[in-house]
Design a protein around this motif. Structure first.
Motif, PDB file in Angstrom:
ATOM      1  N   ALA A 187     -14.112 -13.833 -13.283  1.00  0.00           N
ATOM      2  CA  ALA A 187     -15.077 -14.044 -12.198  1.00  0.00           C
ATOM      3  C   ALA A 187     -15.732 -15.413 -12.298  1.00  0.00           C
ATOM      4  CB  ALA A 187     -16.127 -12.934 -12.226  1.00  0.00           C
ATOM      5  N   TYR A 188     -16.057 -15.823 -13.508  1.00  0.00           N
ATOM      6  CA  TYR A 188     -16.731 -17.114 -13.719  1.00  0.00           C
ATOM      7  C   TYR A 188     -15.821 -18.272 -13.328  1.00  0.00           C
ATOM      8  CZ  TYR A 188     -19.504 -20.600 -16.350  1.00  0.00           C
ATOM      9  OH  TYR A 188     -20.267 -21.685 -16.734  1.00  0.00           O
ATOM     10  N   LEU A 189     -14.559 -18.219 -13.735  1.00  0.00           N
ATOM     11  CA  LEU A 189     -13.634 -19.301 -13.412  1.00  0.00           C
ATOM     12  C   LEU A 189     -13.278 -19.303 -11.924  1.00  0.00           C
ATOM     13  CD1 LEU A 189     -11.317 -19.346 -16.545  1.00  0.00           C
ATOM     14  CD2 LEU A 189     -13.140 -20.948 -15.937  1.00  0.00           C
ATOM     15  N   LYS A 190     -13.142 -18.144 -11.321  1.00  0.00           N
ATOM     16  CA  LYS A 190     -12.894 -18.110  -9.869  1.00  0.00           C
ATOM     17  C   LYS A 190     -14.070 -18.720  -9.099  1.00  0.00           C
ATOM     18  CE  LYS A 190      -9.554 -14.354  -9.354  1.00  0.00           C
ATOM     19  NZ  LYS A 190      -9.258 -13.043  -8.727  1.00  0.00           N
ATOM     20  N   ALA A 191     -15.276 -18.486  -9.578  1.00  0.00           N
ATOM     21  CA  ALA A 191     -16.446 -19.073  -8.922  1.00  0.00           C
ATOM     22  C   ALA A 191     -16.454 -20.591  -9.071  1.00  0.00           C
ATOM     23  CB  ALA A 191     -17.727 -18.471  -9.503  1.00  0.00           C
ATOM     24  N   GLN A 192     -16.057 -21.100 -10.243  1.00  0.00           N
ATOM     25  CA  GLN A 192     -15.976 -22.551 -10.424  1.00  0.00           C
ATOM     26  C   GLN A 192     -14.900 -23.151  -9.524  1.00  0.00           C
ATOM     27  OE1 GLN A 192     -16.094 -24.080 -14.537  1.00  0.00           O
ATOM     28  NE2 GLN A 192     -16.737 -22.043 -15.179  1.00  0.00           N
ATOM     29  N   ALA A 193     -13.776 -22.456  -9.393  1.00  0.00           N
ATOM     30  CA  ALA A 193     -12.715 -22.938  -8.506  1.00  0.00           C
ATOM     31  C   ALA A 193     -13.202 -22.977  -7.058  1.00  0.00           C
ATOM     32  CB  ALA A 193     -11.480 -22.055  -8.631  1.00  0.00           C
ATOM     33  N   ALA A 194     -13.910 -21.933  -6.642  1.00  0.00           N
ATOM     34  CA  ALA A 194     -14.428 -21.896  -5.273  1.00  0.00           C
ATOM     35  C   ALA A 194     -15.431 -23.012  -5.023  1.00  0.00           C
ATOM     36  CB  ALA A 194     -15.071 -20.537  -5.000  1.00  0.00           C
ATOM     37  N   ALA A 195     -16.123 -23.427  -6.085  1.00  0.00           N
ATOM     38  CA  ALA A 195     -17.108 -24.508  -5.959  1.00  0.00           C
ATOM     39  C   ALA A 195     -16.459 -25.888  -5.979  1.00  0.00           C
ATOM     40  CB  ALA A 195     -18.142 -24.404  -7.076  1.00  0.00           C
ATOM     41  N   GLY A 196     -15.161 -25.955  -6.312  1.00  0.00           N
ATOM     42  CA  GLY A 196     -14.466 -27.235  -6.214  1.00  0.00           C
ATOM     43  C   GLY A 196     -13.718 -27.712  -7.436  1.00  0.00           C
ATOM     44  N   ALA A 197     -13.702 -26.953  -8.528  1.00  0.00           N
ATOM     45  CA  ALA A 197     -12.960 -27.383  -9.713  1.00  0.00           C
ATOM     46  C   ALA A 197     -11.471 -27.475  -9.392  1.00  0.00           C
ATOM     47  CB  ALA A 197     -13.184 -26.416 -10.873  1.00  0.00           C
ATOM     48  N   SER A 198     -10.802 -28.506  -9.928  1.00  0.00           N
ATOM     49  CA  SER A 198      -9.377 -28.750  -9.656  1.00  0.00           C
ATOM     50  C   SER A 198      -8.455 -28.165 -10.714  1.00  0.00           C
ATOM     51  CB  SER A 198      -9.122 -30.253  -9.572  1.00  0.00           C
ATOM     52  OG  SER A 198      -9.751 -30.817  -8.455  1.00  0.00           O
ATOM     53  N   ALA A 199      -8.984 -27.812 -11.864  1.00  0.00           N
ATOM     54  CA  ALA A 199      -8.223 -27.214 -12.957  1.00  0.00           C
ATOM     55  C   ALA A 199      -9.195 -26.393 -13.780  1.00  0.00           C
ATOM     56  CB  ALA A 199      -7.538 -28.276 -13.812  1.00  0.00           C
ATOM     57  N   LEU A 200      -8.665 -25.477 -14.592  1.00  0.00           N
ATOM     58  CA  LEU A 200      -9.505 -24.591 -15.392  1.00  0.00           C
ATOM     59  C   LEU A 200      -8.975 -24.540 -16.817  1.00  0.00           C
ATOM     60  CD1 LEU A 200      -9.704 -21.689 -12.778  1.00  0.00           C
ATOM     61  CD2 LEU A 200     -11.471 -23.416 -13.219  1.00  0.00           C
TER      62      LEU A 200
END
Length: 345
Positions: A187-200
């Motif tokens: 959930a935390y990484l999906k939220a970062q991706a939705a906020a604009g992160a290009s890689a995880l």
């Protein structure tokens, strides 16, 4: 979605690019005079909970060093507060948990992760992406085992005795804890991706303390669940551990698209072991950048020569930048690696 013209993103995918991409774990941190000045005014947690400071600290090394990716300034402990974990990050100690998780009742008492509890991180991601002008931002999380090792031990450990005892003696409790943490990571990484992160990137810094059998039995299923849940994002997914040469094949089977390699394992050996279909990231010994310009440069040259022509290679250190590092050494390494990857001498 990530910028397909970025050499970092293209290397993650094994696509042609102009030169070797470079970034450094802990490239925003204590070696920087600007960061040390901020730490005179703010605690680590205050910095990590203030969106405009997250942005400024994350962007600064991109501007100063010319690296090909930014990594979000934060700490792996941050999302645990949403579960009800009370912790502090103490100078020269690390994370200290007020009430360690010891029993099944403690695990049952953990609250479900709520992304609104980390809205400051997500706002920090959004502000940072706007300021980076197309440079990819790497979002990150700790991995379930590494997070468990902190909340079960209560503080950094050399042996992970309590964590291992729970894993061996109370396997159902440990599995439940890992499930709760895996759900949080997703959930935390999906939220970062939705906020604009290009890689995880998922940091499993202490997983090397486990045997292959224990990793396969108690950790691997949860990591497969995480990566299979994130693949729909169509972002590069990086998995990193330390002292984990014996686990590399198992870690590569998780579904990660990039595997971070620490300095103990030659990248050419990792490539032979893992095959051509996964990107390798690493792996200069971090202490080389504290040993002077020539020592750092020679180490970087050796790595780049060994990996020359490999489309799935990202230059990095084998762990985080030491606080004693001269920023000029890092800048020189970035320039040297870029020149070599572009067929420079």
């Amino acid at each position: 979605m990530p910028d397909d013209t970025s050499r970092f993103i293209r290397a993650c995918r094994g696509e042609p690019h102009d030169t070797i991409p470079v970034w450094f774990m802990r490239q925003a941190g204590r070696y920087q005079p600007s960061y040390r000045a901020l730490r005179q005014r703010y605690s680590m947690l205050q910095l990590a909970r203030t969106p405009e400071l997250i942005r400024d600290i994350t962007v600064r090394p991109v501007e100063d060093l010319g690296v090909d990716a930014a990594i979000l300034f934060s700490d792996i402990m941050i999302p645990l507060a949403s579960l009800g974990i009370d912790f502090d990050i103490q100078e020269n100690v690390g994370p200290v948990v007020a009430q360690p998780v010891e029993t099944r009742a403690d695990v049952d008492a953990l609250k479900p992760f709520d992304a609104t509890d980390v809205d400051f991180v997500l706002e920090g991601v959004e502000r940072t992406v706007s300021a980076l002008n197309g440079v990819p931002l790497i979002g990150f999380s700790g991995a379930p085992f590494t997070l468990a090792s902190y909340i079960v031990e209560g503080a950094p450990s050399r042996t992970y005795r309590r964590t291992k005892h729970m894993m061996w003696q109370e396997p159902d409790t440990f599995a439940m804890l890992m499930e709760r943490l895996a759900d949080m990571v997703i959930a935390y990484l999906k939220a970062q991706a939705a906020a604009g992160a290009s890689a995880l990137q998922i940091f499993d810094s202490w997983v090397g303390a486990l045997s292959v059998a224990d990793y396969r039995d108690s950790v691997l299923p949860h990591m497969v669940h995480i990566f299979s849940s994130l693949i729909e994002l169509n972002l590069p997914l990086i998995y990193f551990g330390v002292g984990n040469q014996h686990l590399l094949e198992a870690m590569a089977s998780t579904g990660a698209s990039v595997l971070g390699i620490d300095w103990r394992t030659p990248l050419s050996q990792a490539r032979t072991m893992l095959g051509p279909s996964i990107t390798l990231q690493g792996n200069l010994d971090p202490e080389r950048v504290t040993a002077g310009m020539d020592t750092a440069e020679q180490g970087a040259i050796d790595i780049c020569r060994a990996m020359r022509g490999d489309p799935r290679f990202i230059f990095n250190l084998g762990h985080g930048v030491p606080k004693e590092t001269d920023p000029a050494v890092l800048k020189h390494i970035v320039d040297r690696v870029h020149a070599m990857g572009g067929d420079g001498a």
